[in-house]
Design a protein around this motif. Structure first.
Motif, PDB file in Angstrom:
ATOM      1  N   VAL A 109       0.886  -1.169   0.000  1.00 41.17           N
ATOM      2  CA  VAL A 109       0.000   0.000   0.000  1.00 41.17           C
ATOM      3  C   VAL A 109       0.921   1.215   0.000  1.00 41.17           C
ATOM      4  O   VAL A 109       1.882   1.260   0.772  1.00 41.17           O
ATOM      5  CB  VAL A 109      -0.877   0.031   1.267  1.00 41.17           C
ATOM      6  CG1 VAL A 109      -1.764   1.268   1.270  1.00 41.17           C
ATOM      7  CG2 VAL A 109      -1.719  -1.230   1.360  1.00 41.17           C
ATOM      8  N   THR A 125      -1.760  -6.368   1.925  1.00 41.76           N
ATOM      9  CA  THR A 125      -1.340  -6.084   0.558  1.00 41.76           C
ATOM     10  C   THR A 125      -1.741  -7.227  -0.374  1.00 41.76           C
ATOM     11  O   THR A 125      -1.299  -7.292  -1.516  1.00 41.76           O
ATOM     12  CB  THR A 125       0.164  -5.830   0.486  1.00 41.76           C
ATOM     13  OG1 THR A 125       0.851  -7.035   0.783  1.00 41.76           O
ATOM     14  CG2 THR A 125       0.598  -4.756   1.461  1.00 41.76           C
ATOM     15  N   TYR A 141      -8.000  -8.712   0.217  1.00 40.42           N
ATOM     16  CA  TYR A 141      -8.248  -7.974   1.460  1.00 40.42           C
ATOM     17  C   TYR A 141      -9.171  -6.783   1.191  1.00 40.42           C
ATOM     18  O   TYR A 141      -9.838  -6.294   2.087  1.00 40.42           O
ATOM     19  CB  TYR A 141      -6.898  -7.490   1.984  1.00 40.42           C
ATOM     20  CG  TYR A 141      -6.920  -6.728   3.282  1.00 40.42           C
ATOM     21  CD1 TYR A 141      -6.733  -7.383   4.493  1.00 40.42           C
ATOM     22  CD2 TYR A 141      -7.097  -5.344   3.299  1.00 40.42           C
ATOM     23  CE1 TYR A 141      -6.734  -6.681   5.688  1.00 40.42           C
ATOM     24  CE2 TYR A 141      -7.103  -4.636   4.484  1.00 40.42           C
ATOM     25  CZ  TYR A 141      -6.918  -5.314   5.668  1.00 40.42           C
ATOM     26  OH  TYR A 141      -6.916  -4.614   6.851  1.00 40.42           O
ATOM     27  N   TRP A 142      -9.211  -6.345  -0.070  1.00 44.80           N
ATOM     28  CA  TRP A 142      -9.784  -5.032  -0.385  1.00 44.80           C
ATOM     29  C   TRP A 142     -11.248  -5.052  -0.768  1.00 44.80           C
ATOM     30  O   TRP A 142     -11.803  -4.060  -1.216  1.00 44.80           O
ATOM     31  CB  TRP A 142      -8.922  -4.343  -1.460  1.00 44.80           C
ATOM     32  CG  TRP A 142      -7.584  -4.112  -0.876  1.00 44.80           C
ATOM     33  CD1 TRP A 142      -6.526  -4.987  -0.879  1.00 44.80           C
ATOM     34  CD2 TRP A 142      -7.169  -3.006  -0.091  1.00 44.80           C
ATOM     35  NE1 TRP A 142      -5.484  -4.484  -0.159  1.00 44.80           N
ATOM     36  CE2 TRP A 142      -5.848  -3.265   0.338  1.00 44.80           C
ATOM     37  CE3 TRP A 142      -7.777  -1.818   0.309  1.00 44.80           C
ATOM     38  CZ2 TRP A 142      -5.144  -2.372   1.134  1.00 44.80           C
ATOM     39  CZ3 TRP A 142      -7.062  -0.930   1.086  1.00 44.80           C
ATOM     40  CH2 TRP A 142      -5.761  -1.218   1.497  1.00 44.80           C
ATOM     41  N   LYS A 143     -11.858  -6.219  -0.620  1.00 49.51           N
ATOM     42  CA  LYS A 143     -13.306  -6.356  -0.781  1.00 49.51           C
ATOM     43  C   LYS A 143     -13.829  -5.771  -2.090  1.00 49.51           C
ATOM     44  O   LYS A 143     -14.630  -4.833  -2.116  1.00 49.51           O
ATOM     45  CB  LYS A 143     -14.039  -5.720   0.409  1.00 49.51           C
ATOM     46  CG  LYS A 143     -13.595  -6.276   1.750  1.00 49.51           C
ATOM     47  CD  LYS A 143     -14.753  -6.366   2.702  1.00 49.51           C
ATOM     48  CE  LYS A 143     -14.359  -6.798   4.100  1.00 49.51           C
ATOM     49  NZ  LYS A 143     -13.491  -7.926   4.239  1.00 49.51           N
ATOM     50  N   LYS A 174     -14.088  -2.069  -7.948  1.00 43.95           N
ATOM     51  CA  LYS A 174     -14.031  -1.429  -6.639  1.00 43.95           C
ATOM     52  C   LYS A 174     -15.446  -1.043  -6.216  1.00 43.95           C
ATOM     53  O   LYS A 174     -16.119  -0.297  -6.917  1.00 43.95           O
ATOM     54  CB  LYS A 174     -13.200  -0.148  -6.714  1.00 43.95           C
ATOM     55  CG  LYS A 174     -11.786  -0.361  -7.196  1.00 43.95           C
ATOM     56  CD  LYS A 174     -11.143   0.998  -7.425  1.00 43.95           C
ATOM     57  CE  LYS A 174      -9.734   0.872  -7.924  1.00 43.95           C
ATOM     58  NZ  LYS A 174      -9.124   2.150  -8.236  1.00 43.95           N
ATOM     59  N   TYR A 197     -14.745  -1.070  -0.758  1.00 47.19           N
ATOM     60  CA  TYR A 197     -13.324  -0.871  -1.085  1.00 47.19           C
ATOM     61  C   TYR A 197     -12.847   0.491  -0.574  1.00 47.19           C
ATOM     62  O   TYR A 197     -11.812   0.603   0.078  1.00 47.19           O
ATOM     63  CB  TYR A 197     -13.126  -0.987  -2.604  1.00 47.19           C
ATOM     64  CG  TYR A 197     -11.771  -0.515  -3.087  1.00 47.19           C
ATOM     65  CD1 TYR A 197     -10.659  -1.333  -3.004  1.00 47.19           C
ATOM     66  CD2 TYR A 197     -11.609   0.772  -3.610  1.00 47.19           C
ATOM     67  CE1 TYR A 197      -9.407  -0.898  -3.443  1.00 47.19           C
ATOM     68  CE2 TYR A 197     -10.374   1.215  -4.053  1.00 47.19           C
ATOM     69  CZ  TYR A 197      -9.272   0.379  -3.962  1.00 47.19           C
ATOM     70  OH  TYR A 197      -8.047   0.820  -4.389  1.00 47.19           O
ATOM     71  N   VAL A 250     -12.534   0.479   3.209  1.00 46.30           N
ATOM     72  CA  VAL A 250     -11.365  -0.281   3.698  1.00 46.30           C
ATOM     73  C   VAL A 250     -10.099   0.536   3.449  1.00 46.30           C
ATOM     74  O   VAL A 250      -9.222   0.656   4.306  1.00 46.30           O
ATOM     75  CB  VAL A 250     -11.256  -1.661   2.980  1.00 46.30           C
ATOM     76  CG1 VAL A 250     -10.016  -2.421   3.445  1.00 46.30           C
ATOM     77  CG2 VAL A 250     -12.493  -2.498   3.219  1.00 46.30           C
ATOM     78  N   LYS A 251     -10.028   1.130   2.259  1.00 43.50           N
ATOM     79  CA  LYS A 251      -8.840   1.902   1.875  1.00 43.50           C
ATOM     80  C   LYS A 251      -8.598   3.066   2.855  1.00 43.50           C
ATOM     81  O   LYS A 251      -7.490   3.248   3.351  1.00 43.50           O
ATOM     82  CB  LYS A 251      -9.072   2.430   0.441  1.00 43.50           C
ATOM     83  CG  LYS A 251      -7.887   3.118  -0.150  1.00 43.50           C
ATOM     84  CD  LYS A 251      -8.111   3.390  -1.622  1.00 43.50           C
ATOM     85  CE  LYS A 251      -8.630   4.793  -1.816  1.00 43.50           C
ATOM     86  NZ  LYS A 251      -8.656   5.203  -3.228  1.00 43.50           N
ATOM     87  N   THR A 277      -3.438   1.157  -3.715  1.00 43.25           N
ATOM     88  CA  THR A 277      -3.552  -0.181  -3.116  1.00 43.25           C
ATOM     89  C   THR A 277      -3.039  -1.204  -4.144  1.00 43.25           C
ATOM     90  O   THR A 277      -2.744  -0.832  -5.288  1.00 43.25           O
ATOM     91  CB  THR A 277      -5.030  -0.488  -2.803  1.00 43.25           C
ATOM     92  OG1 THR A 277      -5.716  -0.656  -4.055  1.00 43.25           O
ATOM     93  CG2 THR A 277      -5.690   0.611  -2.000  1.00 43.25           C
TER      94      THR A 277
END
Ligand SMILES: Cc1cc2nc3c(=O)[nH]c(=O)nc-3n(C[C@H](O)[C@H](O)[C@H](O)COP(=O)(O)OP(=O)(O)OC[C@H]3O[C@@H](n4cnc5c(N)ncnc54)[C@H](O)[C@@H]3O)c2cc1C
Length: 508
Positions: free
Chosen positions: A319, A390, A394-396, A403, A407, A410-411, A440
């Motif tokens: 990230v 990373t 993880y970023w859904k 996205k 997202y 989470v970001k 990301t």
């Protein structure tokens, strides 16, 4: 899009540092080269962005191998452009800070060693021995990355193997072990281990120990630099100018969709708009899986090779946060432009993916080049090391891999925690942010098409096999971090040189 011809000697797919090195060296030898790059600027991960008066390097942040004898310097010299890259030597190379230590990784190596000994007085001998091993390994690395065995005749190959066996004992020993294994075997104090991993906090601790030790060796050998002006973008820009001066061409905003194969050999490429361009040789500087499974096509590949592509481990992503702040670091006495921050001394936790405990690389590069921020302001680059945060899942993302609302949440959440962590070394940071940009793994994957936003291509597993610039398809070569000798600017420059030399050998 640039005016393109129907035919070239060589088409290079991707204008990262591996591809540009290969293309420019071939152009210098009189070959007619086209470099096709999908982004609007050259350099791939080695590039800089300017926005609202701030300049950032979201990926590559420092340059190694630029010292006399280094592979980048050698390449620039061969192209007669070494004087175009004005560099600042980072001294200290790095500052590694944690909850109970704050150490400069200085070229004045005795200082570094003494500081480490003060951190853990009972481990002086191990510290000295470890640093000696790192320095020896750094010199051995230069010996083996000077040329690819693919380029050697039988006699040279035997010499290379002999050198490898007789002169590269450190490299052999530490390539077979993981970095985590080695730091645990040398040191007992958790903070000493944290400092050692902190020197290259970006590096996954389960990769070959030789990579971490080479970086520590480089720091001790004063081989870490930054361009005086223009950020890391200065380096690819110099190569592009040299490419064009030698009569060859780069086409930006140009995506290659297919590598044309006829009777088992590459004969050119097809662009996104359907335009087909012929070439005697094609070099892929892009993602390894993408090159073969999408651009070439499985019908031209053996089941064994396809299986290898689908099962080989990929290096993780990171990230990267770029901040503009209304703080003047120089005025408040901050001096080190590059530092690593370890919120914990536990190596497992540093790379566990908990944003609060994640190891961080912090770059304050407007300290090196004041044109990177408006007067009275500064830049902060934060890179969180390879860990579960990373990983792409993880970023859904939503079902279609796009996205979604989650997202963004989470970001912001992860970035907030990483910025809070950096406040331990840059107090008050979050109250002074006037510009923010977060990249990301998804950002990196979408921009460069590196699978999963990989920061360094194939994963260097301890004892892993050496790859080659040659491919199973005749007249198709590879350059970049999906081939030997792996990730980082010096490594991909070495791979680009190897690919160029293989083509020159064939054409002569
Ligand atoms: C956050 C981060 C920090 C890093 N920091 C450092 C550092 O400080 N020092 C260091 O030495 N290394 C660093 N690295 C590693 C280093 O950046 C890479 O290993 C190296 O730059 C990779 O170069 P490359 O030439 O292999 O490919 P890339 O840089 O990945 O370039 C490939 C290019 O190909 C283009 N492309 C892809 N598909 C196509 C297509 N179909 N058609 C046309 N073009 C295409 C992409 O747009 C891209 O420009 C970092 C990496 C990351 C992600």
């Amino acid at each position: 899009m640039a005016n393109l011809k129907d035919n070239y000697d060589v088409i290079v797919i991707g204008g990262g540092m591996g591809g540009l090195t290969c293309g420019t060296l071939l152009a210098k030898q009189g070959l007619d080269v086209l470099v096709a790059e999908r982004l609007p600027r050259p350099g791939g991960y080695c590039s800089s962005l300017r926005d609202e008066g701030f300049s950032f390097d979201p990926a590559v942040g420092i340059l190694e191998g630029c010292d006399k004898g280094g592979v980048v310097y050698q390449t620039l010299t061969e192209l007669n452009v070494e004087r175009e890259l004005e560099l600042i030597k980072l001294d200290p190379a790095n500052r590694v800070a944690g909850t109970d230590f704050d150490i400069l990784v200085a070229a004045r190596e005795e200082g570094f060693e003494d500081d480490l000994k003060r951190l853990s007085p009972g481990e002086g001998e191990s510290i000295h021995l470890f640093l000696e091993e790192c320095k020896a390994l750094y010199h051995e690395m230069a010996l083996v990355s000077a040329g690819s065995p693919d380029l050697m005749g039988l006699g040279q190959k035997i010499g290379f193997m002999k050198d490898f066996l007789l002169k590269c004992s450190h490299l052999r020993k530490y390539s077979a072990k993981s970095a985590r294994e080695v730091t645990h075997s040398f040191f007992t104090a958790p903070k000493l281990r944290a400092v050692m991993h902190g020197v290259a906090i970006f590096l996954d601790p389960d990769t070959q120990a030789s990579i971490l030790m080479n970086i520590i060796g480089m720091a001790a050998n004063e081989d870490i630099c930054y361009p005086k002006q223009g950020g890391v973008q200065a380096l690819p820009n110099i190569l592009v100018k040299a490419l064009e001066r030698n009569g060859s061409q780069i086409a930006l905003n140009t995506t290659v969709n297919r590598i044309l194969v006829e009777k088992g050999r590459a004969i050119g490429v097809e662009l996104e708009d359907g335009n087909q361009i012929r070439a005697k040789y094609v070099v892929s500087n892009i993602d390894g899986k993408h090159t073969f499974l999408k651009l070439v096509g499985e019908e031209y590949l053996s089941p064994k090779f396809i299986k290898e592509l689908n099962t080989s481990k990929i290096y993780g992503s990171v990230v990267s946060i770029s901040l503009g702040v209304d703080m003047d670091f120089r005025a408040i006495g901050i001096q080190s432009s590059d530092l690593s921050y370890c919120p914990t001394n536990d190596i497992g936790e540093l790379f566990s993916g908990q944003p609060e405990k994640s190891g961080l690389m912090v770059r304050l590069h407007s300290l090196l080049d004041s044109t990177q921020a408006p007067l009275g302001k500064s830049t902060v680059g934060i890179v969180a090391c390879v860990s579960p945060i990373t990983l792409i899942n993880y970023w859904k993302l939503d079902k279609d891999g796009q996205k979604g609302k989650e997202y963004e949440a989470v970001k912001e959440n992860v970035a907030g925690k990483l910025i809070a962590s950096v406040e331990k070394v840059v107090p008050g940071l979050s109250e002074h942010i006037v510009y923010k940009r977060i990249a990301t793994p998804i950002t990196f994957e979408k921009a460069t098409l590196n699978s999963e936003g990989s920061a360094m291509g194939w994963y260097p597993l301890p004892g892993g096999k050496m790859r080659s610039q040659k491919t199973p398809i005749k007249n198709l070569y590879q350059a970049g971090h999906w081939t030997f000798p792996g990730g980082s600017v010096p490594a991909v420059v070495a791979s680009g040189r190897n690919a160029a030399q293989l083509i020159l050998k064939e054409t002569q």
